[in-house]
Design a protein around this motif. Structure first.
Motif, PDB file in Angstrom:
ATOM      1  N   THR A   5       0.904  -1.183  -0.052  1.00  0.00           N
ATOM      2  CA  THR A   5       0.240  -0.070  -0.014  1.00  0.00           C
ATOM      3  C   THR A   5       0.754   1.227   0.212  1.00  0.00           C
ATOM      4  N   PRO A   6       0.373   2.311  -0.344  1.00  0.00           N
ATOM      5  CA  PRO A   6       1.307   3.561  -0.715  1.00  0.00           C
ATOM      6  C   PRO A   6       2.042   3.811   0.431  1.00  0.00           C
ATOM      7  N   VAL A   7       1.598   3.626   1.713  1.00  0.00           N
ATOM      8  CA  VAL A   7       2.235   4.333   3.016  1.00  0.00           C
ATOM      9  C   VAL A   7       3.253   3.374   3.752  1.00  0.00           C
ATOM     10  N   GLU A   8       3.272   1.764   3.180  1.00  0.00           N
ATOM     11  CA  GLU A   8       3.821   0.976   3.762  1.00  0.00           C
ATOM     12  C   GLU A   8       5.356   1.118   3.712  1.00  0.00           C
ATOM     13  N   LEU A   9       6.430   0.753   4.470  1.00  0.00           N
ATOM     14  CA  LEU A   9       7.965   0.681   4.489  1.00  0.00           C
ATOM     15  C   LEU A   9       8.131  -0.467   4.780  1.00  0.00           C
ATOM     16  N   LEU A  10       9.148  -1.275   3.772  1.00  0.00           N
ATOM     17  CA  LEU A  10       9.762  -2.284   4.117  1.00  0.00           C
ATOM     18  C   LEU A  10      10.898  -2.043   5.083  1.00  0.00           C
ATOM     19  N   PRO A  11      11.421  -3.347   5.589  1.00  0.00           N
ATOM     20  CA  PRO A  11      12.451  -3.302   6.762  1.00  0.00           C
ATOM     21  C   PRO A  11      13.747  -2.572   5.770  1.00  0.00           C
ATOM     22  N   GLY A  12      14.424  -1.749   6.806  1.00  0.00           N
ATOM     23  CA  GLY A  12      15.710  -1.172   5.837  1.00  0.00           C
ATOM     24  C   GLY A  12      15.259   0.208   5.202  1.00  0.00           C
ATOM     25  N   GLU A  13      13.944   0.447   4.954  1.00  0.00           N
ATOM     26  CA  GLU A  13      13.566   1.905   4.117  1.00  0.00           C
ATOM     27  C   GLU A  13      13.193   3.033   5.374  1.00  0.00           C
ATOM     28  N   ALA A  14      13.450   4.200   4.921  1.00  0.00           N
ATOM     29  CA  ALA A  14      13.206   5.233   5.656  1.00  0.00           C
ATOM     30  C   ALA A  14      12.083   6.223   5.000  1.00  0.00           C
ATOM     31  N   PRO A  15      11.392   6.919   5.676  1.00  0.00           N
ATOM     32  CA  PRO A  15      10.508   8.042   5.152  1.00  0.00           C
ATOM     33  C   PRO A  15      11.074   8.817   4.323  1.00  0.00           C
TER      34      PRO A  15
END
Length: 288
Positions: A5-15
């Motif tokens: 979904t558009p607001v999900e982040l995977l592990p290792g990602e950052a906003p």
């Protein structure tokens, strides 16, 4: 690739938002100080350089090519997770494909090719900030890379090639520079003005260019050649002496100095940032 979904982040990602380092520096007008570093390095991947040679207006209207490329990429960075042109950027490359001189095929959406183009922008942020703003800490480097994975996934391209972390990205970068990039014709053309002079822009009159060129050409050559990795300079046969390098390092140190940074941070946003970045910060109610 995992559907998100558009607001999900995977592990290792950052906003990727007003608090991010990529927002702070990618649209900063001081990025012009690194010259065309990412564009030149992109075109040193043979498949990417061939795609530009076969499909782009790069050779007939370089300024238009850069305008069409940079604007949507800035929009991908400074757009929201729900509203950005990343997918449109990807789709623009769908028909960029053809044959290499050896008979093999290339396609712009091949993950290895597409990621190299992205990697040169990520590395440009790292190089610019460390060279012309301040020496980056390990934590800042890690943060920039984590934010860059969020950026990359906005394109909707397979992420199987995405390095797991900053250390892996550095290993990837070193391998590409040491054993993969080549002096492709497109890259060589892009830096030809270093020795031949810059062609007159279409919007500039011949008389005005006659006055501007003697000042502009040496400055452009200095920023272009100094702003490339030594390996790229060697492959492209660009002249660069130890004395020139010392001048470049002094020039960079001046920009990194505390007084220059103090002044820059207090200039109007119209001076400091590209329009896309200014509008994004305005929406967020933040002045970096």
């Amino acid at each position: 690739m995992t559907e998100l979904t558009p607001v999900e982040l995977l592990p290792g990602e950052a906003p990727l938002d007003a608090d991010s380092l990529i927002w702070r520096w990618f649209g900063d007008n001081r990025m012009y100080l690194i010259g065309p570093r990412p564009a030149v390095l992109q075109n040193m991947l043979a498949e990417l350089g061939q795609g530009v040679l076969d499909h782009s207006v790069f050779f007939t209207d370089t300024a238009e090519r850069l305008k069409r490329t940079v604007g949507p990429i800035l929009g991908t960075v400074y757009g929201s997770p729900e509203d950005n042109p990343g997918i449109a950027v990807r789709d623009f490359h769908a028909e960029i494909k053809g044959d290499m001189p050896d008979g093999s095929r290339y396609h712009a959406l091949n993950p290895e090719t597409y990621f190299w183009a992205h990697a040169t922008f990520v590395e440009a942020v790292l190089y610019f900030a460390d060279t012309f703003v301040h020496r980056l800490s390990d934590a800042e480097r890690e943060q920039i890379y984590a934010e860059s994975t969020t950026w990359y996934r906005r394109y909707g391209v397979s992420d199987r090639i995405l390095p797991a972390d900053y250390a892996a990205f550095c290993r990837y970068w070193d391998t590409m520079m040491d054993s993969v990039v080549v002096p492709h014709k497109t890259a060589a053309y892009g830096v030809g003005y270093v020795t031949k002079g810059f062609p007159k822009p279409k919007a500039v009159s011949p008389l005005a260019w006659k006055i501007i060129a003697p000042v502009f050409n040496p400055a452009a050559a200095f920023l272009t050649t100094g702003g490339l990795p030594p390996r790229a300079r060697d492959l492209l046969g660009l002249p660069w002496t130890a004395r020139q390098d010392r001048r470049y390092q002094r020039f960079a140190a001046l920009w990194r100095s505390r007084p220059v940074n103090w002044v820059w941070d207090r200039l109007p946003m119209t001076v400091r940032y590209q329009g896309v970045a200014r509008r994004a910060y305005a929406r967020a109610g933040v002045r970096p």
